[in-house]
Structures are given as structure tokens and as C-alpha cells.
Design a protein around this motif. Structure first.
Motif, PDB file in Angstrom:
ATOM      1  N   VAL A  94     -10.124  -3.829  -8.038  1.00 51.01           N
ATOM      2  CA  VAL A  94     -11.146  -3.652  -7.003  1.00 51.01           C
ATOM      3  C   VAL A  94     -10.590  -4.069  -5.643  1.00 51.01           C
ATOM      4  O   VAL A  94     -10.769  -3.372  -4.643  1.00 51.01           O
ATOM      5  CB  VAL A  94     -12.422  -4.459  -7.335  1.00 51.01           C
ATOM      6  CG1 VAL A  94     -13.417  -4.404  -6.185  1.00 51.01           C
ATOM      7  CG2 VAL A  94     -13.055  -3.945  -8.619  1.00 51.01           C
ATOM      8  N   VAL A  95      -9.903  -5.208  -5.605  1.00 52.25           N
ATOM      9  CA  VAL A  95      -9.327  -5.685  -4.341  1.00 52.25           C
ATOM     10  C   VAL A  95      -8.291  -4.693  -3.828  1.00 52.25           C
ATOM     11  O   VAL A  95      -8.272  -4.357  -2.641  1.00 52.25           O
ATOM     12  CB  VAL A  95      -8.714  -7.092  -4.504  1.00 52.25           C
ATOM     13  CG1 VAL A  95      -7.941  -7.499  -3.263  1.00 52.25           C
ATOM     14  CG2 VAL A  95      -9.807  -8.106  -4.804  1.00 52.25           C
ATOM     15  N   ASP A  96      -7.442  -4.206  -4.719  1.00 50.66           N
ATOM     16  CA  ASP A  96      -6.418  -3.237  -4.310  1.00 50.66           C
ATOM     17  C   ASP A  96      -7.047  -1.965  -3.754  1.00 50.66           C
ATOM     18  O   ASP A  96      -6.561  -1.390  -2.788  1.00 50.66           O
ATOM     19  CB  ASP A  96      -5.512  -2.883  -5.488  1.00 50.66           C
ATOM     20  CG  ASP A  96      -4.594  -4.024  -5.904  1.00 50.66           C
ATOM     21  OD1 ASP A  96      -4.460  -5.011  -5.127  1.00 50.66           O
ATOM     22  OD2 ASP A  96      -4.025  -3.946  -7.010  1.00 50.66           O
ATOM     23  N   ALA A  97      -8.153  -1.530  -4.355  1.00 57.02           N
ATOM     24  CA  ALA A  97      -8.817  -0.301  -3.926  1.00 57.02           C
ATOM     25  C   ALA A  97      -9.653  -0.476  -2.665  1.00 57.02           C
ATOM     26  O   ALA A  97      -9.773   0.441  -1.859  1.00 57.02           O
ATOM     27  CB  ALA A  97      -9.694   0.241  -5.056  1.00 57.02           C
ATOM     28  N   ASN A  98     -10.245  -1.672  -2.487  1.00 55.43           N
ATOM     29  CA  ASN A  98     -11.200  -1.881  -1.400  1.00 55.43           C
ATOM     30  C   ASN A  98     -10.768  -2.893  -0.360  1.00 55.43           C
ATOM     31  O   ASN A  98     -11.409  -3.010   0.678  1.00 55.43           O
ATOM     32  CB  ASN A  98     -12.549  -2.346  -1.978  1.00 55.43           C
ATOM     33  CG  ASN A  98     -13.180  -1.318  -2.859  1.00 55.43           C
ATOM     34  OD1 ASN A  98     -13.659  -0.310  -2.385  1.00 55.43           O
ATOM     35  ND2 ASN A  98     -13.162  -1.556  -4.150  1.00 55.43           N
ATOM     36  N   GLY A  99      -9.766  -3.677  -0.649  1.00 56.46           N
ATOM     37  CA  GLY A  99      -9.418  -4.774   0.237  1.00 56.46           C
ATOM     38  C   GLY A  99     -10.493  -5.845   0.149  1.00 56.46           C
ATOM     39  O   GLY A  99     -11.447  -5.746  -0.612  1.00 56.46           O
TER      40      GLY A  99
END
Length: 76
Positions: free
Chosen positions: A56-61
Motif C-alpha cells: 500500500v505504501v509503495d502504491a500510494n506513498g
């Protein structure tokens, strides 16, 4: 105002949990729901959880989804 740790513990022990905010990016609501499963076998392992959240972090920051304050009204 936020809840203290003892207040959160009391709510959880009474079978309550935080409402999953509608503003979270997908797939965070599903990840949270699996963590809250009454059946421990349905909950992700810590390693699975780390991988899912990292995705999720990789996709959304870090768009602020980690800073939502928990209040009394978010429990049901």
C-alpha cells in the motif's frame, strides 16, 4: 480527543473495535478487516501484514493515512 491506551484496551476487551474509516485507500480496509477477524486463523501473520502494508505504501506513498486520530465516536 483521542482515547488513552487503557480506554482502548477496555473497548477491545468488551468486543468493540474501531470503525474502519471510509477514507482509507484500497486495500487497507480489507487488510484491517482481516486483522479484526474473530477467528485467529483468518488473521494475517505479522510477516503477511508487513508485506501487505508495504504494498500500500509503495502504491500510494505516505499520504497521511497513518495519522488518523482515534476518538470515542469511532468505536461501535
Amino acid at each position: 480527543p483521542g482515547l488513552s491506551a487503557p480506554q482502548v484496551v477496555q473497548l477491545v476487551l468488551s468486543g468493540q473495535h474501531a470503525r474502519i474509516p471510509d477514507t482509507l485507500p484500497e486495500p487497507l480496509p480489507q487488510i484491517i478487516a482481516t486483522c479484526l477477524s474473530a477467528d485467529p486463523a483468518q488473521r494475517p501473520t505479522f510477516t503477511q501484514l508487513v508485506w501487505q502494508i508495504q504494498g500500500v505504501v509503495d502504491a500510494n506513498g505516505d499520504s497521511g493515512v497513518w495519522t488518523t486520530q482515534v476518538t470515542q465516536s469511532t468505536y461501535y
